[in-house]
Scaffold this motif. Sequence first.
Motif, PDB file in Angstrom:
ATOM      1  N   GLN A  32       0.830  -1.211   0.054  1.00  0.00           N
ATOM      2  CA  GLN A  32       0.014   0.014  -0.175  1.00  0.00           C
ATOM      3  C   GLN A  32       0.893   1.070  -0.125  1.00  0.00           C
ATOM      4  O   GLN A  32       0.562   2.231  -0.740  1.00  0.00           O
ATOM      5  CB  GLN A  32      -0.945  -0.007   1.234  1.00  0.00           C
ATOM      6  CG  GLN A  32      -1.809   1.179   1.234  1.00  0.00           C
ATOM      7  CD  GLN A  32      -2.854   0.987   2.522  1.00  0.00           C
ATOM      8  OE1 GLN A  32      -2.984   0.233   3.184  1.00  0.00           O
ATOM      9  NE2 GLN A  32      -3.423   2.276   2.614  1.00  0.00           N
ATOM     10  N   ASP A  33       2.058   1.247   0.824  1.00  0.00           N
ATOM     11  CA  ASP A  33       3.003   2.235   0.928  1.00  0.00           C
ATOM     12  C   ASP A  33       3.311   2.461  -0.550  1.00  0.00           C
ATOM     13  O   ASP A  33       3.533   3.772  -1.014  1.00  0.00           O
ATOM     14  CB  ASP A  33       3.964   2.190   2.017  1.00  0.00           C
ATOM     15  CG  ASP A  33       3.167   2.293   3.302  1.00  0.00           C
ATOM     16  OD1 ASP A  33       2.155   2.728   3.498  1.00  0.00           O
ATOM     17  OD2 ASP A  33       3.986   1.691   4.267  1.00  0.00           O
ATOM     18  N   ALA A  34       3.939   1.360  -1.210  1.00  0.00           N
ATOM     19  CA  ALA A  34       4.561   1.512  -2.484  1.00  0.00           C
ATOM     20  C   ALA A  34       3.644   2.251  -3.531  1.00  0.00           C
ATOM     21  O   ALA A  34       3.997   3.256  -4.075  1.00  0.00           O
ATOM     22  CB  ALA A  34       5.007  -0.033  -2.792  1.00  0.00           C
ATOM     23  N   TYR A  35       2.301   1.745  -3.377  1.00  0.00           N
ATOM     24  CA  TYR A  35       1.369   2.214  -4.333  1.00  0.00           C
ATOM     25  C   TYR A  35       1.162   3.856  -4.087  1.00  0.00           C
ATOM     26  O   TYR A  35       0.855   4.778  -5.011  1.00  0.00           O
ATOM     27  CB  TYR A  35      -0.002   1.424  -4.714  1.00  0.00           C
ATOM     28  CG  TYR A  35       0.276   0.454  -5.779  1.00  0.00           C
ATOM     29  CD1 TYR A  35       0.346   0.419  -6.856  1.00  0.00           C
ATOM     30  CD2 TYR A  35       0.386  -0.913  -5.068  1.00  0.00           C
ATOM     31  CE1 TYR A  35       0.485  -0.410  -7.742  1.00  0.00           C
ATOM     32  CE2 TYR A  35       0.663  -1.972  -5.872  1.00  0.00           C
ATOM     33  CZ  TYR A  35       0.583  -1.668  -7.312  1.00  0.00           C
ATOM     34  OH  TYR A  35       1.040  -2.785  -8.196  1.00  0.00           O
ATOM     35  N   SER A  36       1.077   4.154  -2.877  1.00  0.00           N
ATOM     36  CA  SER A  36       1.092   5.537  -2.637  1.00  0.00           C
ATOM     37  C   SER A  36       2.124   6.474  -3.157  1.00  0.00           C
ATOM     38  O   SER A  36       1.800   7.528  -3.644  1.00  0.00           O
ATOM     39  CB  SER A  36       0.826   5.801  -1.053  1.00  0.00           C
ATOM     40  OG  SER A  36      -0.133   5.175  -0.654  1.00  0.00           O
TER      41      SER A  36
END
Length: 163
Positions: A39-43
């Motif tokens: 999720q952090d990577a896609y953010s």
Amino acid sequence: MKLRHQPAFAELYDLTNAKLYGLILKIIPDEGLAADVLQDAYSKIWTNADQYRADLGSAWSWLCQLTRNQAIDRIRQRKRLNETDDSTVVEDFSADTSTLWPEHVDLGRCLQLIKKEQQNVIISSYVYGWSHAELMEKFDAPLGTLKSWIRRGLQELRECLEA
């Protein structure tokens, strides 16, 4: 210029999330933590899409590098490397490298064929994301020596995989 096109981002997610999640799981075996990192990577992908430069590499490489870095940052934040006895971790590398990449039997086989110090430094650096300073401390070797081990080890891996 910000490139924030939600339908395109949704399609990118659908096409890449399973593979990027798999990449994270190779670095962080905890599924819940890996999902958080994804999720952090896609953010980060969403907010930094305008920083991608095609002249420096493929979009897939950029996505993988950004995701890998996110996973490594999370490991460092949690100080996972300091929670284990580093000498045990290094010894475990040579025990069965095929478990790191079960779907890539050739890589595991080739890793077992290179010198132990090269194998350990490559895995510590590329899989666990240890910095040069951490490698120098853990392996009690000068930076030049570590870089030589990595360079020669990667060259031997390439030759083995191409054979």
